[in-house]
Design a protein around this motif. Sequence first.
Motif, mmCIF file in Angstrom:
data_model
loop_
_atom_site.group_PDB
_atom_site.id
_atom_site.type_symbol
_atom_site.label_atom_id
_atom_site.label_comp_id
_atom_site.label_asym_id
_atom_site.label_seq_id
_atom_site.Cartn_x
_atom_site.Cartn_y
_atom_site.Cartn_z
ATOM 1 N N GLU A 351 40.804 38.558 34.409
ATOM 2 C CA GLU A 351 41.210 40.055 34.725
ATOM 3 C C GLU A 351 40.264 40.512 35.809
ATOM 4 O O GLU A 351 40.656 41.405 36.531
ATOM 5 C CB GLU A 351 40.994 40.988 33.349
ATOM 6 C CG GLU A 351 41.282 42.171 33.556
ATOM 7 C CD GLU A 351 41.130 43.055 32.096
ATOM 8 O OE1 GLU A 351 41.918 44.048 32.090
ATOM 9 O OE2 GLU A 351 40.499 42.533 31.282
ATOM 10 N N LEU A 352 38.734 40.244 35.873
ATOM 11 C CA LEU A 352 38.003 40.715 36.684
ATOM 12 C C LEU A 352 38.536 40.163 38.195
ATOM 13 O O LEU A 352 38.548 41.051 39.179
ATOM 14 C CB LEU A 352 36.590 40.380 36.707
ATOM 15 C CG LEU A 352 35.873 41.107 35.916
ATOM 16 C CD1 LEU A 352 34.493 40.591 35.183
ATOM 17 C CD2 LEU A 352 35.722 42.560 36.300
ATOM 18 N N GLU A 353 38.943 39.094 38.400
ATOM 19 C CA GLU A 353 39.196 38.441 39.352
ATOM 20 C C GLU A 353 40.650 39.319 39.914
ATOM 21 O O GLU A 353 40.612 39.282 41.395
ATOM 22 C CB GLU A 353 39.642 37.195 39.552
ATOM 23 C CG GLU A 353 38.302 36.204 39.175
ATOM 24 C CD GLU A 353 38.807 34.705 38.880
ATOM 25 O OE1 GLU A 353 39.140 34.201 39.873
ATOM 26 O OE2 GLU A 353 38.948 34.101 37.923
ATOM 27 N N THR A 354 41.513 39.344 39.315
ATOM 28 C CA THR A 354 42.826 40.081 39.527
ATOM 29 C C THR A 354 42.566 41.308 40.135
ATOM 30 O O THR A 354 43.107 41.727 41.018
ATOM 31 C CB THR A 354 43.917 39.633 38.731
ATOM 32 O OG1 THR A 354 43.579 40.315 37.412
ATOM 33 C CG2 THR A 354 44.299 38.271 38.275
ATOM 34 N N LEU A 355 41.907 42.027 39.430
ATOM 35 C CA LEU A 355 41.418 43.357 39.685
ATOM 36 C C LEU A 355 40.721 43.664 40.990
ATOM 37 O O LEU A 355 41.001 44.369 41.876
ATOM 38 C CB LEU A 355 40.781 43.973 38.475
ATOM 39 C CG LEU A 355 40.040 45.496 38.849
ATOM 40 C CD1 LEU A 355 41.307 46.238 38.825
ATOM 41 C CD2 LEU A 355 39.164 45.721 37.369
ATOM 42 N N ALA A 356 39.734 42.572 41.207
ATOM 43 C CA ALA A 356 39.231 42.681 42.568
ATOM 44 C C ALA A 356 40.030 42.579 43.594
ATOM 45 O O ALA A 356 39.689 43.067 44.634
ATOM 46 C CB ALA A 356 38.200 41.549 42.422
ATOM 47 N N GLU A 357 41.054 41.488 43.340
ATOM 48 C CA GLU A 357 41.982 41.090 44.663
ATOM 49 C C GLU A 357 42.694 42.495 44.951
ATOM 50 O O GLU A 357 42.912 42.705 46.162
ATOM 51 C CB GLU A 357 42.767 40.115 44.194
ATOM 52 C CG GLU A 357 43.740 39.567 45.421
ATOM 53 C CD GLU A 357 44.601 38.415 45.143
ATOM 54 O OE1 GLU A 357 45.478 37.968 45.638
ATOM 55 O OE2 GLU A 357 44.005 37.607 43.933
ATOM 56 N N LEU A 358 43.285 42.902 43.924
ATOM 57 C CA LEU A 358 44.126 44.437 44.238
ATOM 58 C C LEU A 358 43.356 45.421 44.803
ATOM 59 O O LEU A 358 43.703 45.955 45.778
ATOM 60 C CB LEU A 358 44.711 44.795 42.785
ATOM 61 C CG LEU A 358 45.781 44.149 42.078
ATOM 62 C CD1 LEU A 358 46.067 44.664 41.002
ATOM 63 C CD2 LEU A 358 46.891 43.983 43.332
#
Length: 375
Positions: A351-358
């Motif tokens: 979740e942290l990774e996908t949020l960071a990418e967006l």
Amino acid sequence: MLDESLLDAPERLTEADRRGLLRGAAEAGARVRTAARHAAEAGVGNLKPDGRPRAVLIAGPGAAATHAADLLGTLAGPGSPVIRLAPTGVAPAAGALRWELPGWAGSVDLLLIATPDGAEPGLSLLAEQAYRRGCTVVAVAPAGSPLSDSVSASRGLFIPMATAPYDHDEPLAGAAPGVLWALLTPLLALLDRTGLLEAPPEAVEKVADRLDAVAERCGPAIVTYSNPAKTLASELAESLPVVWTEGTSAGPAGRRFAAALAELSGTPAIVADLPEALAAHSALLAGRLAAGADPDDFFRDRVEEPAALRARVVLLRDRPIGGLTAAPNARDLALGHDTPISELEPEAGGELETLAELIAITDFAAVYLALASGA
């Protein structure tokens, strides 16, 4: 007017980047690693909290503190105890802002202060007030700032903010990419220790790696046709961005994108979550902002008459296609009203990774739009 030639001229982009916005976006991964190291050196990893706090109160000026509270509250999940303390005052200036603790705040509550300045008298007063009430105080701010002394006097924990030399060349924008990660990362580490969310060191390192990967894809040397951030910036030129989000993590990313567009480039934007956005914005897309609203626009004098503002949907998603999704209905609604749509979906990951990418891609897009429009 957007100067699209600027987008594919890295040297000119660098010259136009007086506020260090592109550098902040490109170095976001490095900023995360530095901030994580500062948190570790301050002793966050050695903390042994006596249970979870009843409430986590977050105070700070501008967009960075607002977005940090939004992100932390989302990551903490339903029923999150994260509460942002909004400032009062007569102006958004360091000396004019004041914060007040809720009347119920006490020894079982945690106060987090996040500021890229650290010279706000109102935050020092808040730290003193929290000490008198028995609240635990943790602050992230530039080293050597007046707030560091106030927090130390209040027996709180002070974590130096990860800064860059160019941060002080121009006044820092609250929505600047580097500012967000410098303030957010230590708070992630802290709340991981309290058990409010999961952000262990290995997850934070993955966030830094994902931010580095986005910087490689979206950097100024990458041409527009293969650069998702430059492509989005050019698509949003002379349009009203209508940001629709789907999935838990996409919500704060969309709200940050709308705020960054307004603060960095002066572009108004509206944002809503799917599926409720379909009802909330249906009339908007059927009105005069729809691309097909004025058939006579084809005959407009392109030299003498400015283009009318038209809506463009930006769909941010953090879930794979194939599950329960309102995305097909969103596309049908937009295209049914001749409204173009841009879509962003992160690669698989935590979740942290996908949020960071967006956040990273939309941060780059907001910066490119600001630079190419001369903001």
